[in-house]
Design a protein around this motif. Sequence first.
Motif, PDB file in Angstrom:
ATOM      1  N   ASP A   1     -31.368  -3.777  31.333  1.00 38.68           N
ATOM      2  CA  ASP A   1     -30.829  -3.989  29.758  1.00 38.68           C
ATOM      3  C   ASP A   1     -31.708  -3.137  29.284  1.00 38.68           C
ATOM      4  O   ASP A   1     -32.737  -1.971  29.332  1.00 38.68           O
ATOM      5  CB  ASP A   1     -31.906  -5.666  29.873  1.00 38.68           C
ATOM      6  CG  ASP A   1     -32.517  -5.359  30.329  1.00 38.68           C
ATOM      7  OD1 ASP A   1     -33.773  -4.600  30.224  1.00 38.68           O
ATOM      8  OD2 ASP A   1     -33.038  -6.157  29.920  1.00 38.68           O
ATOM      9  N   ARG A   2     -32.041  -2.714  28.084  1.00 44.47           N
ATOM     10  CA  ARG A   2     -32.440  -2.366  27.298  1.00 44.47           C
ATOM     11  C   ARG A   2     -34.067  -1.846  27.509  1.00 44.47           C
ATOM     12  O   ARG A   2     -34.499  -0.452  27.338  1.00 44.47           O
ATOM     13  CB  ARG A   2     -32.525  -2.695  25.777  1.00 44.47           C
ATOM     14  CG  ARG A   2     -30.802  -2.317  25.073  1.00 44.47           C
ATOM     15  CD  ARG A   2     -30.824  -3.325  23.552  1.00 44.47           C
ATOM     16  NE  ARG A   2     -31.007  -4.329  23.957  1.00 44.47           N
ATOM     17  CZ  ARG A   2     -30.702  -5.183  22.738  1.00 44.47           C
ATOM     18  NH1 ARG A   2     -30.759  -4.457  21.423  1.00 44.47           N
ATOM     19  NH2 ARG A   2     -31.229  -6.980  22.811  1.00 44.47           N
ATOM     20  N   ARG A   3     -35.039  -2.856  28.382  1.00 46.07           N
ATOM     21  CA  ARG A   3     -36.163  -3.008  28.205  1.00 46.07           C
ATOM     22  C   ARG A   3     -37.032  -1.862  29.228  1.00 46.07           C
ATOM     23  O   ARG A   3     -37.096  -1.018  29.864  1.00 46.07           O
ATOM     24  CB  ARG A   3     -36.742  -3.982  28.693  1.00 46.07           C
ATOM     25  CG  ARG A   3     -36.871  -4.554  27.198  1.00 46.07           C
ATOM     26  CD  ARG A   3     -38.148  -5.563  27.960  1.00 46.07           C
ATOM     27  NE  ARG A   3     -38.672  -6.954  25.979  1.00 46.07           N
ATOM     28  CZ  ARG A   3     -39.031  -7.695  26.208  1.00 46.07           C
ATOM     29  NH1 ARG A   3     -39.881  -7.835  27.562  1.00 46.07           N
ATOM     30  NH2 ARG A   3     -39.109  -8.611  25.501  1.00 46.07           N
TER      31      ARG A   3
ATOM     32  N   LYS B   1     -24.950  -6.787  33.623  1.00 45.51           N
ATOM     33  CA  LYS B   1     -26.479  -7.226  33.933  1.00 45.51           C
ATOM     34  C   LYS B   1     -26.239  -8.695  34.061  1.00 45.51           C
ATOM     35  O   LYS B   1     -27.691  -8.959  34.831  1.00 45.51           O
ATOM     36  CB  LYS B   1     -26.420  -6.349  32.644  1.00 45.51           C
ATOM     37  CG  LYS B   1     -28.021  -6.743  32.355  1.00 45.51           C
ATOM     38  CD  LYS B   1     -28.061  -8.174  31.331  1.00 45.51           C
ATOM     39  CE  LYS B   1     -29.873  -8.629  31.100  1.00 45.51           C
ATOM     40  NZ  LYS B   1     -30.131  -9.733  30.402  1.00 45.51           N
ATOM     41  N   THR B   2     -25.609  -9.309  33.405  1.00 48.62           N
ATOM     42  CA  THR B   2     -25.227 -10.599  33.432  1.00 48.62           C
ATOM     43  C   THR B   2     -24.963 -11.311  35.305  1.00 48.62           C
ATOM     44  O   THR B   2     -26.068 -12.091  35.444  1.00 48.62           O
ATOM     45  CB  THR B   2     -24.336 -11.699  32.875  1.00 48.62           C
ATOM     46  OG1 THR B   2     -24.524 -11.626  31.618  1.00 48.62           O
ATOM     47  CG2 THR B   2     -24.196 -12.995  33.251  1.00 48.62           C
TER      48      THR B   2
ATOM     49  N   ALA C   1     -29.093 -13.501  26.878  1.00 51.66           N
ATOM     50  CA  ALA C   1     -28.835 -12.502  26.622  1.00 51.66           C
ATOM     51  C   ALA C   1     -29.098 -11.543  24.744  1.00 51.66           C
ATOM     52  O   ALA C   1     -28.948 -12.913  24.697  1.00 51.66           O
ATOM     53  CB  ALA C   1     -26.963 -11.460  26.787  1.00 51.66           C
ATOM     54  N   ASN C   2     -30.482 -10.807  24.931  1.00 52.17           N
ATOM     55  CA  ASN C   2     -30.556  -9.983  23.160  1.00 52.17           C
ATOM     56  C   ASN C   2     -30.913 -11.889  22.656  1.00 52.17           C
ATOM     57  O   ASN C   2     -31.114 -11.478  21.662  1.00 52.17           O
ATOM     58  CB  ASN C   2     -29.506 -10.476  22.179  1.00 52.17           C
ATOM     59  CG  ASN C   2     -28.021  -8.922  22.852  1.00 52.17           C
ATOM     60  OD1 ASN C   2     -29.294  -8.263  23.706  1.00 52.17           O
ATOM     61  ND2 ASN C   2     -27.051  -9.320  23.401  1.00 52.17           N
TER      62      ASN C   2
ATOM     63  N   TYR D   1     -25.064   2.812  34.702  1.00 51.61           N
ATOM     64  CA  TYR D   1     -26.073   0.953  34.663  1.00 51.61           C
ATOM     65  C   TYR D   1     -26.068   1.089  36.471  1.00 51.61           C
ATOM     66  O   TYR D   1     -27.627   0.642  37.005  1.00 51.61           O
ATOM     67  CB  TYR D   1     -25.051   0.283  34.570  1.00 51.61           C
ATOM     68  CG  TYR D   1     -25.631  -1.481  35.020  1.00 51.61           C
ATOM     69  CD1 TYR D   1     -26.654  -1.756  34.510  1.00 51.61           C
ATOM     70  CD2 TYR D   1     -25.469  -1.946  36.191  1.00 51.61           C
ATOM     71  CE1 TYR D   1     -26.392  -3.422  34.860  1.00 51.61           C
ATOM     72  CE2 TYR D   1     -25.993  -2.986  37.255  1.00 51.61           C
ATOM     73  CZ  TYR D   1     -26.495  -3.655  35.970  1.00 51.61           C
ATOM     74  OH  TYR D   1     -26.705  -4.638  36.222  1.00 51.61           O
TER      75      TYR D   1
ATOM     76  N   TRP E   1     -40.450  -5.842  32.881  1.00 49.12           N
ATOM     77  CA  TRP E   1     -39.937  -5.860  31.199  1.00 49.12           C
ATOM     78  C   TRP E   1     -40.649  -6.655  30.560  1.00 49.12           C
ATOM     79  O   TRP E   1     -40.466  -6.200  29.687  1.00 49.12           O
ATOM     80  CB  TRP E   1     -38.565  -7.067  32.182  1.00 49.12           C
ATOM     81  CG  TRP E   1     -37.874  -7.491  30.858  1.00 49.12           C
ATOM     82  CD1 TRP E   1     -36.346  -7.332  30.622  1.00 49.12           C
ATOM     83  CD2 TRP E   1     -38.191  -9.109  30.340  1.00 49.12           C
ATOM     84  NE1 TRP E   1     -36.128  -8.128  29.300  1.00 49.12           N
ATOM     85  CE2 TRP E   1     -37.051  -9.335  28.505  1.00 49.12           C
ATOM     86  CE3 TRP E   1     -39.137 -10.013  30.194  1.00 49.12           C
ATOM     87  CZ2 TRP E   1     -37.479 -10.907  28.586  1.00 49.12           C
ATOM     88  CZ3 TRP E   1     -39.390 -10.824  29.528  1.00 49.12           C
ATOM     89  CH2 TRP E   1     -38.595 -11.508  28.241  1.00 49.12           C
TER      90      TRP E   1
ATOM     91  N   TYR F   1     -28.044 -10.689  37.174  1.00 49.98           N
ATOM     92  CA  TYR F   1     -29.495 -11.818  36.685  1.00 49.98           C
ATOM     93  C   TYR F   1     -28.827 -13.193  36.750  1.00 49.98           C
ATOM     94  O   TYR F   1     -30.080 -14.037  37.680  1.00 49.98           O
ATOM     95  CB  TYR F   1     -29.059 -11.760  34.516  1.00 49.98           C
ATOM     96  CG  TYR F   1     -30.124 -12.762  34.682  1.00 49.98           C
ATOM     97  CD1 TYR F   1     -31.600 -12.299  34.433  1.00 49.98           C
ATOM     98  CD2 TYR F   1     -30.080 -14.324  33.599  1.00 49.98           C
ATOM     99  CE1 TYR F   1     -32.444 -13.170  33.863  1.00 49.98           C
ATOM    100  CE2 TYR F   1     -31.061 -14.769  32.832  1.00 49.98           C
ATOM    101  CZ  TYR F   1     -32.405 -14.268  33.389  1.00 49.98           C
ATOM    102  OH  TYR F   1     -33.266 -15.774  32.997  1.00 49.98           O
TER     103      TYR F   1
END
Length: 209
Positions: free
Chosen positions: A153-155, A136-137, A44-45, A170, A196, A140
């Motif tokens: 995610d943001r992308r 999200k996690t 993440a990030n 979401y 992504w 993932y």
Amino acid sequence: MPLHDKTTKLINFIRGLKGFVIVTDIDGNYQHIGATIADAVLQANMKYETHVRPRITRIRAMFPDAKTISGLKKILSNTTASDFLDWRGLDRANRFQEIVDLFDSETIETEANLKDWLMKESNASKLLKLKGIGPKTIDYFKILTGIQTCAIDRRLLDFLKQAGLEIKSYDEAKEIINSAADNMGVKRAYFDHSIWEYIGKESQPSCKK
């Protein structure tokens, strides 16, 4: 706009893009639960290529016995989570340990066990109780274990915005992207990673392309 129309709009947007390719080489399916948890906790990030993948490669090489939860717990009895991850921040190290403890309490031993556990939607609430774990996690984790879905995610949200789509949640974003993948005959995880990668390349300075 109805969900079906949003899906169609996304597909048409993708078909009109130059340079968009379906990527089939993705990380995951390590058959090493220590690496799987580490990937989910660290990604993440973070810049994946420089901050995450090298650490996953190191974990798999240095700690082969961490492929099972029992083996991982034995290692963690003599090695801190921070040292295992090669990570200074305590927040991610603590999160890693909490996930290990949860999976142990759920009698998860291998990555294959984890995949079966994640297939039961009722188990998501158990992960969501842990600090720093969101939808999200969880998605993932599913991708890492071979379950076909996307992780928003943001992308991916930026990509949907570029397609002219207004997203309310979401779950809506997830449904649109998964539906588009299905309609295009592409594995959902590949579709996720293709978007992504496309956004990642697009955001690079022109001199680095």
